[in-house]
Design a protein around this motif. Structure first.
Motif, PDB file in Angstrom:
ATOM      1  N   LEU A 178       0.817  -1.210   0.000  1.00  0.00           N
ATOM      2  CA  LEU A 178       0.000   0.000   0.000  1.00  0.00           C
ATOM      3  C   LEU A 178       0.854   1.265   0.000  1.00  0.00           C
ATOM      4  CD1 LEU A 178      -2.828  -1.025   2.515  1.00  0.00           C
ATOM      5  CD2 LEU A 178      -2.917  -0.993   0.014  1.00  0.00           C
ATOM      6  N   LEU A 181       2.180   1.906  -3.706  1.00  0.00           N
ATOM      7  CA  LEU A 181       1.217   2.237  -4.754  1.00  0.00           C
ATOM      8  C   LEU A 181       1.206   3.729  -5.142  1.00  0.00           C
ATOM      9  CD1 LEU A 181      -1.870  -0.013  -3.865  1.00  0.00           C
ATOM     10  CD2 LEU A 181      -0.356  -0.206  -5.847  1.00  0.00           C
ATOM     11  N   GLN A 266      -5.895   1.478  -2.407  1.00  0.00           N
ATOM     12  CA  GLN A 266      -5.682   0.599  -3.552  1.00  0.00           C
ATOM     13  C   GLN A 266      -6.143   1.221  -4.863  1.00  0.00           C
ATOM     14  OE1 GLN A 266      -7.858  -2.862  -2.206  1.00  0.00           O
ATOM     15  NE2 GLN A 266      -6.022  -3.824  -1.378  1.00  0.00           N
TER      16      GLN A 266
END
Length: 289
Positions: A178, A181, A266
């Motif tokens: 995470l 990203l 996400q």
């Protein structure tokens, strides 16, 4: 092979060759790992002094257990390293296009059949490759140095296992994924500033300044901050899930996990990346070189 692909390959080869012989690229790769290694040594010396004092006073307990567990330090190293890496990548991205325009190297590359958009895309790919090398080195360094200074293992207090190694590994994996990203979006932001700025100095100062301003003010936006890629990125004012992982792997049970936050973590960075890349490709066509 059409001219657009040939132009992109030429531009990419040029970027990779320059990166091999440029101090800035090496600093992006090496500096986060060097920084966390020094940080680990300072923390270890501080803990050693505190442990000696607590031993004399007959104190210690759960705090000593946490301090001796390497997993918490490993996550701290990842968090601090990614914070520094994010700033370095933004600065390098902001410098990349603007300095070539200032020096005239960009005009030479365009004459050799590379289009402006091909150059921007080549720089984006080269920066992502730099980021990948830096991340791999950071993970390896954080693990090896923390392993040499502390002990990996489950968090156990009075014979009761608060959190096992399998669960710790799962949380670290999720937290790292995470945290990574938003990094491509941060790189694309730096490139956008680079193609829009009037000089390399202006580009770097503007990119870092805007990144720090966004970091400060995201806490004032409430839930609207969940739609900014920077919210999910490890930073000086950290709100990323990796910060929570640092407490989870130490056995603290007071960490509240917001499932909506994880879901947006996400989904938000990818649209942000696409918007910033498209904006860069549009702006570069309008700028004088």
């Amino acid at each position: 092979m059409n001219l657009a692909v040939k132009g992109f390959i030429k531009a990419l080869r040029s970027e990779l060759l320059i990166a091999r012989h440029t101090l800035g690229a090496w600093l992006v790769v090496l500096l986060p790992s060097v920084f966390i290694s020094l940080q680990f040594l300072v923390v270890k010396m501080s803990e050693t002094g505190a442990a000696a004092r607590d031993s004399l006073l007959g104190q210690g307990g759960f705090d000593a257990i946490i301090a001796n567990n390497a997993y918490g330090h490993f996550v701290d190293g990842l968090s601090m390293g990614l914070t520094l890496l994010g700033l370095l990548l933004v600065a390098q991205a902001a410098y990349s296009f603007s300095v070539d325009r200032d020096s005239g190297a960009l005009r030479h590359l365009l004459i050799r059949c590379s289009s402006r958009r091909a150059v921007v895309l080549a720089k984006l790919l080269q920066l992502h490759l730099l980021a990948l090398l830096a991340i791999l080195l950071l993970i390896a360094t954080s693990y090896l140095v923390s392993d040499s200074l502390w002990d990996f293992g489950p968090v156990v207090e009075d014979g009761f296992e608060l959190i096992g190694e399998e669960e710790i590994a799962s949380e670290i994996k999720l937290g790292l994924e995470l945290a990574l990203l938003p990094l491509p979006a941060a790189i694309a932001f730096g490139v956008l500033v680079s193609v829009a700025a009037n000089s390399a100095t202006q580009a770097v100062v503007s990119a870092l300044g805007l990144s720090l301003v966004l970091d400060v003010f995201k806490g004032m936006l409430g839930e609207y901050a969940f739609y900014l890629y920077a919210t999910f990125q490890p930073s000086l004012l950290d709100q990323s899930y990796l910060q929570d992982v640092g407490r989870l792997v130490r056995g603290y049970s007071d960490v509240l996990v917001d499932e909506r936050f994880l879901e947006l973590n996400q989904w938000v960075p990818l649209p942000a990346l696409l918007i910033l890349v498209v904006a860069s490709l549009f702006v570069v066509q309008k700028r004088k070189v």
